[in-house]
Write a protein that holds these residues in place. Structure first.
Motif, PDB file in Angstrom:
ATOM      1  N   MET A   1      81.640 -61.787 -47.569  1.00 57.40           N
ATOM      2  CA  MET A   1      80.256 -61.598 -46.944  1.00 57.40           C
ATOM      3  C   MET A   1      80.357 -61.151 -45.491  1.00 57.40           C
ATOM      4  N   ALA A   2      79.553 -60.177 -45.387  1.00 58.40           N
ATOM      5  CA  ALA A   2      79.585 -59.455 -44.034  1.00 58.40           C
ATOM      6  C   ALA A   2      78.956 -60.526 -42.984  1.00 58.40           C
ATOM      7  N   TYR A   3      79.121 -60.262 -41.606  1.00 59.66           N
ATOM      8  CA  TYR A   3      78.335 -61.059 -40.474  1.00 59.66           C
ATOM      9  C   TYR A   3      77.622 -59.927 -39.647  1.00 59.66           C
ATOM     10  N   ASP A   4      76.648 -60.591 -39.148  1.00 61.24           N
ATOM     11  CA  ASP A   4      75.627 -60.185 -38.121  1.00 61.24           C
ATOM     12  C   ASP A   4      76.688 -59.694 -36.952  1.00 61.24           C
ATOM     13  N   GLU A   5      77.032 -58.433 -36.775  1.00 65.43           N
ATOM     14  CA  GLU A   5      77.975 -57.825 -35.560  1.00 65.43           C
ATOM     15  C   GLU A   5      76.865 -58.155 -34.316  1.00 65.43           C
ATOM     16  N   GLY A   6      75.648 -57.570 -34.610  1.00 67.38           N
ATOM     17  CA  GLY A   6      74.633 -57.693 -33.390  1.00 67.38           C
ATOM     18  C   GLY A   6      74.633 -59.037 -32.579  1.00 67.38           C
ATOM     19  N   LEU A   7      74.596 -60.239 -33.528  1.00 65.24           N
ATOM     20  CA  LEU A   7      74.621 -61.549 -32.895  1.00 65.24           C
ATOM     21  C   LEU A   7      75.900 -61.950 -32.457  1.00 65.24           C
ATOM     22  N   ALA A   8      77.138 -61.597 -33.245  1.00 69.12           N
ATOM     23  CA  ALA A   8      78.263 -61.712 -32.392  1.00 69.12           C
ATOM     24  C   ALA A   8      78.432 -61.015 -31.182  1.00 69.12           C
ATOM     25  N   GLU A   9      77.966 -59.912 -31.043  1.00 70.34           N
ATOM     26  CA  GLU A   9      78.063 -59.229 -29.837  1.00 70.34           C
ATOM     27  C   GLU A   9      77.356 -59.905 -28.549  1.00 70.34           C
ATOM     28  N   ARG A  10      76.165 -60.443 -28.988  1.00 74.90           N
ATOM     29  CA  ARG A  10      75.266 -61.342 -28.077  1.00 74.90           C
ATOM     30  C   ARG A  10      75.940 -62.698 -27.539  1.00 74.90           C
ATOM     31  N   ILE A  11      76.691 -63.071 -28.454  1.00 75.85           N
ATOM     32  CA  ILE A  11      77.613 -64.363 -28.278  1.00 75.85           C
ATOM     33  C   ILE A  11      78.567 -63.981 -27.320  1.00 75.85           C
ATOM     34  N   ALA A  39      84.030 -73.463 -31.972  1.00 72.63           N
ATOM     35  CA  ALA A  39      82.644 -74.161 -31.093  1.00 72.63           C
ATOM     36  C   ALA A  39      81.375 -73.389 -31.622  1.00 72.63           C
ATOM     37  N   VAL A  40      81.317 -72.161 -32.022  1.00 75.45           N
ATOM     38  CA  VAL A  40      80.044 -71.313 -32.459  1.00 75.45           C
ATOM     39  C   VAL A  40      80.810 -70.214 -33.211  1.00 75.45           C
ATOM     40  N   GLY A  41      79.992 -69.769 -33.963  1.00 74.26           N
ATOM     41  CA  GLY A  41      80.343 -68.549 -34.955  1.00 74.26           C
ATOM     42  C   GLY A  41      79.064 -67.869 -35.633  1.00 74.26           C
ATOM     43  N   VAL A  42      79.314 -66.952 -36.346  1.00 74.39           N
ATOM     44  CA  VAL A  42      78.545 -66.109 -37.301  1.00 74.39           C
ATOM     45  C   VAL A  42      78.772 -66.149 -38.848  1.00 74.39           C
ATOM     46  N   THR A  43      78.195 -66.609 -39.490  1.00 77.16           N
ATOM     47  CA  THR A  43      78.328 -66.281 -41.071  1.00 77.16           C
ATOM     48  C   THR A  43      77.191 -65.440 -41.473  1.00 77.16           C
ATOM     49  N   GLY A  44      77.061 -64.523 -42.049  1.00 76.84           N
ATOM     50  CA  GLY A  44      75.935 -63.940 -42.594  1.00 76.84           C
ATOM     51  C   GLY A  44      75.125 -63.450 -41.296  1.00 76.84           C
ATOM     52  N   ASP A  46      73.378 -65.967 -39.941  1.00 76.48           N
ATOM     53  CA  ASP A  46      73.041 -67.066 -39.138  1.00 76.48           C
ATOM     54  C   ASP A  46      74.247 -67.478 -38.269  1.00 76.48           C
ATOM     55  N   LEU A  47      73.893 -68.494 -37.333  1.00 79.27           N
ATOM     56  CA  LEU A  47      74.713 -68.960 -36.109  1.00 79.27           C
ATOM     57  C   LEU A  47      75.187 -70.403 -36.507  1.00 79.27           C
ATOM     58  N   MET A  48      76.358 -70.720 -36.433  1.00 77.13           N
ATOM     59  CA  MET A  48      77.167 -71.683 -36.568  1.00 77.13           C
ATOM     60  C   MET A  48      77.346 -72.311 -35.159  1.00 77.13           C
ATOM     61  N   VAL A  49      76.922 -73.752 -35.163  1.00 80.40           N
ATOM     62  CA  VAL A  49      77.012 -74.355 -33.725  1.00 80.40           C
ATOM     63  C   VAL A  49      77.569 -75.731 -34.094  1.00 80.40           C
ATOM     64  N   ARG A  50      78.919 -75.823 -33.380  1.00 82.43           N
ATOM     65  CA  ARG A  50      79.179 -77.298 -33.295  1.00 82.43           C
ATOM     66  C   ARG A  50      78.495 -78.178 -31.957  1.00 82.43           C
ATOM     67  N   VAL A  51      77.586 -78.923 -32.306  1.00 78.43           N
ATOM     68  CA  VAL A  51      76.911 -79.743 -31.315  1.00 78.43           C
ATOM     69  C   VAL A  51      77.621 -81.291 -31.321  1.00 78.43           C
ATOM     70  N   TRP A  95      71.614 -72.428 -27.671  1.00 80.48           N
ATOM     71  CA  TRP A  95      72.561 -73.032 -28.541  1.00 80.48           C
ATOM     72  C   TRP A  95      74.024 -72.722 -28.150  1.00 80.48           C
ATOM     73  N   ILE A  96      74.354 -71.578 -27.478  1.00 79.48           N
ATOM     74  CA  ILE A  96      75.590 -71.607 -26.920  1.00 79.48           C
ATOM     75  C   ILE A  96      75.881 -72.401 -26.077  1.00 79.48           C
ATOM     76  N   ASP A  97      74.868 -72.894 -25.140  1.00 80.37           N
ATOM     77  CA  ASP A  97      75.473 -73.743 -23.987  1.00 80.37           C
ATOM     78  C   ASP A  97      75.393 -75.030 -24.409  1.00 80.37           C
ATOM     79  N   GLN A  98      74.649 -75.432 -25.758  1.00 79.55           N
ATOM     80  CA  GLN A  98      74.883 -76.894 -26.175  1.00 79.55           C
ATOM     81  C   GLN A  98      76.222 -76.778 -26.742  1.00 79.55           C
ATOM     82  N   ARG A  99      76.819 -75.935 -27.396  1.00 85.46           N
ATOM     83  CA  ARG A  99      78.179 -75.617 -28.192  1.00 85.46           C
ATOM     84  C   ARG A  99      79.123 -75.861 -26.967  1.00 85.46           C
TER      85      ARG A  99
END
Length: 109
Positions: A1-11, A39-44, A46-51, A95-99
């Motif tokens: 499965m590919a992931y959203d590289e644009g979202l990864a770049e924003r992270i 702590a945080v990641g991208v799958t497809g 979507d954003l994965m966040v460890r809260v 979300w990243i700050d919460q992570r």
């Protein structure tokens, strides 16, 4: 499965040049580890966040959030946020700050 590289770049942009951050391919996407803890990641798209376990219910009340469950075993302390809910930089940043708040409480690996 590919992931959203644009979202990864924003992270990446939000995290900056933090030397405690490392990237690792995981779950068919990409994860960002803080001092060795995922702590945080991208799958497809979507954003994965460890809260953290104590913040899970509040995180799930936010728009687009759902429990992280890739194997049929929900992971308390983790949420997945729908890509459309983090389309804006402000939402992604929150979300990243919460992570960071939770990941900073963990011992380095």
């Amino acid at each position: 499965m590919a992931y959203d590289e644009g979202l990864a770049e924003r992270i990446r942009e939000r995290l900056g040049a933090d030397p405690d951050i490392a990237e690792k391919r995981m779950f068919g996407g990409i994860a960002f580890l803080y001092r060795g803890n995922m702590a945080v990641g991208v799958t497809g798209d979507d954003l994965m966040v460890r809260v953290g376990p104590d913040a899970t219910d509040a995180a799930l009340a936010r728009p687009g959030a759902r429990i992280f469950d890739m194997t049929g075993r929900p992971m308390r302390g983790w949420v997945v946020v729908a890509g459309e809910a983090v389309a804006e930089d402000d939402a992604t940043g929150a979300w990243i700050d919460q992570r960071h708040d939770f990941a900073a409480s963990l011992p380095p690996k």
